[in-house]
Design a protein around this motif. Structure first.
Motif, PDB file in Angstrom:
ATOM      1  N   VAL A 104       0.850  -1.187   0.000  1.00  0.00           N
ATOM      2  CA  VAL A 104       0.000   0.000   0.000  1.00  0.00           C
ATOM      3  C   VAL A 104       0.889   1.241   0.000  1.00  0.00           C
ATOM      4  O   VAL A 104       1.804   1.350   0.823  1.00  0.00           O
ATOM      5  N   ALA A 105       0.624   2.160  -0.902  1.00  0.00           N
ATOM      6  CA  ALA A 105       1.363   3.418  -0.958  1.00  0.00           C
ATOM      7  C   ALA A 105       0.526   4.527  -0.337  1.00  0.00           C
ATOM      8  O   ALA A 105      -0.672   4.640  -0.610  1.00  0.00           O
ATOM      9  N   SER A 106       1.150   5.336   0.504  1.00  0.00           N
ATOM     10  CA  SER A 106       0.496   6.521   1.048  1.00  0.00           C
ATOM     11  C   SER A 106       1.228   7.740   0.512  1.00  0.00           C
ATOM     12  O   SER A 106       2.406   7.671   0.158  1.00  0.00           O
ATOM     13  N   GLY A 107       0.535   8.850   0.471  1.00  0.00           N
ATOM     14  CA  GLY A 107       1.121  10.059  -0.082  1.00  0.00           C
ATOM     15  C   GLY A 107       1.527  11.066   0.976  1.00  0.00           C
ATOM     16  O   GLY A 107       1.131  10.975   2.136  1.00  0.00           O
ATOM     17  N   ASP A 108       2.325  12.041   0.536  1.00  0.00           N
ATOM     18  CA  ASP A 108       2.667  13.191   1.379  1.00  0.00           C
ATOM     19  C   ASP A 108       1.461  14.137   1.407  1.00  0.00           C
ATOM     20  O   ASP A 108       0.665  14.182   0.474  1.00  0.00           O
ATOM     21  N   HIS A 109       1.366  14.919   2.477  1.00  0.00           N
ATOM     22  CA  HIS A 109       0.292  15.915   2.560  1.00  0.00           C
ATOM     23  C   HIS A 109       0.771  17.056   3.436  1.00  0.00           C
ATOM     24  O   HIS A 109       1.486  16.837   4.419  1.00  0.00           O
ATOM     25  N   ASP A 110       0.363  18.266   3.091  1.00  0.00           N
ATOM     26  CA  ASP A 110       0.659  19.439   3.919  1.00  0.00           C
ATOM     27  C   ASP A 110      -0.190  19.397   5.185  1.00  0.00           C
ATOM     28  O   ASP A 110      -0.974  18.472   5.387  1.00  0.00           O
ATOM     29  N   ALA A 111      -0.072  20.434   5.998  1.00  0.00           N
ATOM     30  CA  ALA A 111      -0.799  20.532   7.264  1.00  0.00           C
ATOM     31  C   ALA A 111      -2.268  20.170   7.088  1.00  0.00           C
ATOM     32  O   ALA A 111      -2.906  20.570   6.107  1.00  0.00           O
ATOM     33  N   PHE A 112      -2.781  19.384   8.037  1.00  0.00           N
ATOM     34  CA  PHE A 112      -4.164  18.912   7.960  1.00  0.00           C
ATOM     35  C   PHE A 112      -4.620  18.518   9.356  1.00  0.00           C
ATOM     36  O   PHE A 112      -3.839  18.021  10.166  1.00  0.00           O
ATOM     37  N   GLY A 113      -5.859  18.704   9.638  1.00  0.00           N
ATOM     38  CA  GLY A 113      -6.434  18.245  10.885  1.00  0.00           C
ATOM     39  C   GLY A 113      -7.912  17.976  10.677  1.00  0.00           C
ATOM     40  O   GLY A 113      -8.532  18.581   9.808  1.00  0.00           O
ATOM     41  N   PRO A 114      -8.471  17.048  11.372  1.00  0.00           N
ATOM     42  CA  PRO A 114      -7.808  16.188  12.351  1.00  0.00           C
ATOM     43  C   PRO A 114      -6.953  15.123  11.686  1.00  0.00           C
ATOM     44  O   PRO A 114      -6.912  15.004  10.472  1.00  0.00           O
ATOM     45  N   ALA A 115      -6.304  14.347  12.538  1.00  0.00           N
ATOM     46  CA  ALA A 115      -5.463  13.237  12.113  1.00  0.00           C
ATOM     47  C   ALA A 115      -5.750  12.057  13.041  1.00  0.00           C
ATOM     48  O   ALA A 115      -6.479  12.203  14.022  1.00  0.00           O
ATOM     49  N   PHE A 116      -5.174  10.907  12.717  1.00  0.00           N
ATOM     50  CA  PHE A 116      -5.318   9.765  13.634  1.00  0.00           C
ATOM     51  C   PHE A 116      -4.060   8.903  13.605  1.00  0.00           C
ATOM     52  O   PHE A 116      -3.281   8.942  12.670  1.00  0.00           O
ATOM     53  N   GLN A 117      -3.894   8.155  14.696  1.00  0.00           N
ATOM     54  CA  GLN A 117      -2.846   7.136  14.788  1.00  0.00           C
ATOM     55  C   GLN A 117      -3.434   5.948  15.510  1.00  0.00           C
ATOM     56  O   GLN A 117      -4.398   6.083  16.266  1.00  0.00           O
ATOM     57  N   PHE A 118      -2.871   4.791  15.276  1.00  0.00           N
ATOM     58  CA  PHE A 118      -3.399   3.576  15.878  1.00  0.00           C
ATOM     59  C   PHE A 118      -2.942   3.459  17.331  1.00  0.00           C
ATOM     60  O   PHE A 118      -1.826   3.805  17.680  1.00  0.00           O
TER      61      PHE A 118
END
Length: 66
Positions: free
Chosen positions: A50-64
């Protein structure tokens, strides 16, 4: 999907969980995650097919969660 370890709130949780190695596309499963505030940037990567991309500032976010 954008980010590695910490993902944008607009990312698919299931796809991010595969990328992070918690579930597989074939079997799925349950995951727990924490919602975070805005992050200054997200760095993409390729993991587990699976490829994920770069992204500039963003909210909200999540982590496991552990």
């Amino acid at each position: 999907m954008w980010g590695t370890g910490v993902y944008t709130g607009g990312s698919s949780i299931c796809t991010a969980a595969v990328h992070f190695g918690l579930i597989s596309p074939d079997t799925g499963g349950s995951v727990a995650f924490d919602v975070l505030g805005a992050q200054p940037e997200f760095v993409g990567s390729e993991a587990r097919g699976v490829a994920s991309g770069d992204h500039d500032a963003f909210g909200p976010a999540f982590q496991f969660s552990d």
